[in-house]
Design an enzyme around this catalytic site. Structure first.
Site, PDB file in Angstrom:
ATOM      1  N   THR A 133       1.305  -1.356   0.154  1.00  0.00           N
ATOM      2  CA  THR A 133       0.056  -0.496   0.500  1.00  0.00           C
ATOM      3  C   THR A 133       0.772   1.947   0.765  1.00  0.00           C
ATOM      4  OG1 THR A 133      -1.976   1.543   1.539  1.00  0.00           O
ATOM      5  CG2 THR A 133      -0.434  -0.117   2.864  1.00  0.00           C
ATOM      6  N   ASP A 134       0.829   2.182  -0.424  1.00  0.00           N
ATOM      7  CA  ASP A 134       1.137   3.593  -0.598  1.00  0.00           C
ATOM      8  C   ASP A 134       0.835   4.142   1.052  1.00  0.00           C
ATOM      9  OD1 ASP A 134      -1.540   4.208  -0.149  1.00  0.00           O
ATOM     10  OD2 ASP A 134      -1.558   5.908  -1.792  1.00  0.00           O
ATOM     11  N   GLU A 135       0.231   3.777   2.318  1.00  0.00           N
ATOM     12  CA  GLU A 135       0.270   4.689   2.760  1.00  0.00           C
ATOM     13  C   GLU A 135       1.148   3.777   4.080  1.00  0.00           C
ATOM     14  OE1 GLU A 135      -3.543   3.635   5.369  1.00  0.00           O
ATOM     15  OE2 GLU A 135      -4.454   2.685   3.534  1.00  0.00           O
ATOM     16  N   TYR A 159      -1.992  -0.143  10.704  1.00  0.00           N
ATOM     17  CA  TYR A 159      -2.418  -1.248   9.808  1.00  0.00           C
ATOM     18  C   TYR A 159      -1.274  -0.920   9.008  1.00  0.00           C
ATOM     19  CZ  TYR A 159      -2.938  -1.752   4.715  1.00  0.00           C
ATOM     20  OH  TYR A 159      -3.228  -1.881   3.261  1.00  0.00           O
ATOM     21  N   LYS A 163       1.733  -3.320   7.585  1.00  0.00           N
ATOM     22  CA  LYS A 163       2.791  -2.807   5.758  1.00  0.00           C
ATOM     23  C   LYS A 163       4.071  -3.127   5.521  1.00  0.00           C
ATOM     24  CE  LYS A 163       0.096  -4.553   2.942  1.00  0.00           C
ATOM     25  NZ  LYS A 163       0.502  -6.537   2.223  1.00  0.00           N
TER      26      LYS A 163
END
Length: 363
Positions: A133-135, A159, A163
């Site tokens: 993810t870009d998060e 989260y 990741k």
């Protein structure tokens, strides 16, 4: 054959459906734990299709994964398996650490053992593609350039931290052990079969039910939106031609604030399924207290993927969001089964009680 983990979740199931629809004839071994977000009903069209083998299993169950790898001899593993909802991670972070960190570690170890024993030609051709993810990059101000693959990791939620840890493990297994890995970091996905706790499906479902449309804070949090089938095509392209050890950002070039997304959905519903009282759906918008540590802006620079592999998204946000709203309007039963929890019984209904308990189900 390829092995897909998390292939009953939102992105994973779309990937499996699209992979088989491409007509290559290459089978998919689909491994999913079937937690709350795993939904076999999404894959119901593949029942009886010999190109799809479903196994209910945890990526952290090394004995099962080892056996499946030895039995099916996949040429690649595509890892979608993850807990993925930020709000859930805030209230219960341990599940995210277990699945996203420990689970990824155990999967990598199983795959490393399998890969190490392959003949040289198959060993050289093998790939482990990790979907992220870009998060992991943190948050941007309104004037910052979009995230590139060179951005440092600054995760802000349980989260995204989990990741980020999984991404680092994948990188380390490449640099330490030589495992041929690829990593993709995507922006916010939307489209068919999205579990209705996420922004876009929640707004559609709540609007139709006459419920409030909850918008965090001022609604000016900006996200880059990627139609899920575009994401799937990007993953196929990276798997096909990506450079080993590289990371590729996948984005839709669609930066929009959340409140604009909600208003767009309302306008589409006004056209496609007007309220009985004739009033606009925007009247249902309700601003609620912002969530803790809410990142203000994400944006993906996907030029590396375009430059090196020739990939571009096929959908604009306007075409993708219309397709999404139309899909939810046409698939009310799928939504109702998710809301009622009936989808959890799908495997039993489809395959019978005895087969539901077996660890291998052809779908």
């Amino acid at each position: 054959m390829i092995l897909v983990t998390g292939g009953a979740g939102f992105i994973g199931a779309n990937f499996v459906l699209d992979w088989i629809a491409q007509g290559s004839g290459e089978a998919v071994l689909n491994v999913d734990k079937l937690t709350y977000a795993g939904n076999l009903e999404t894959l119901s069209s593949l029942k009886g299709n010999d190109e799809h083998v479903f196994v209910q299993a945890d990526i952290g169950d090394s004995a099962v994964i080892d056996r499946l790898l030895a039995e099916h001899q996949p040429r690649a593993v595509v890892n979608f398996a993850a807990e993925s909802h930020v709000d859930r991670s805030i209230h219960g972070p341990e599940d995210f650490v277990q699945t996203n960190v420990v689970g990824t570690f155990r999967l990598l170890e199983s795959v490393r053992g399998y890969w190490s024993a392959l003949p040289e030609e198959k060993k050289a051709a093998f790939r482990f593609l990790h979907v992220s993810t870009d998060e992991v990059y943190g948050t941007l101000t309104k004037d910052d350039p979009a995230f590139t693959e060179e951005n440092q990791y600054e995760p802000n939620s349980p989260y995204s931290a989990s990741k980020a840890a999984s991404d680092h493990l994948v990188r380390a297994w490449h640099h330490t052990y030589g495992l041929p890995v690829l990593t993709t970091n995507c922006s916010n996905n939307y489209g068919p079969y999205h579990f209705p706790e996420k922004l876009i499906p929640l707004m559609i479902v709540n609007a139709l039910a006459g419920k409030p449309l909850p918008v965090y804070g001022d609604g000016m949090q900006v996200r880059d939106w990627l139609y899920v089938k575009d994401h799937c095509s990007a993953i196929r392209r990276v798997l096909e031609a990506g450079r080993v050890g590289e990371t590729y950002n996948v984005g839709g070039w669609n930066e929009k604030p959340n409140i604009e997304i909600v208003k767009t959905i309302c306008a589409l519903l006004d056209q496609l399924q007007p309220r009985a009282d004739g009033k606009p759906y925007v009247e249902q918008i309700t601003h609620v207290t912002d969530r803790p540590g809410h990142d203000r802006r994400y944006a993906i620079d996907a030029r590396k993927l375009e430059r090196e592999l020739g990939w571009k998204p096929a959908e604009t946000f306007e075409t993708g969001i219309r397709k999404t709203v139309e899909w939810y309007l046409a698939n009310g039963e799928w939504v109702r089964n998710v809301q009622s929890g009936a989808y959890r019984d799908w495997i039993g209904k489809q395959y019978g009680a005895a087969e539901a308990k077996a660890d291998k189900v052809k779908a």
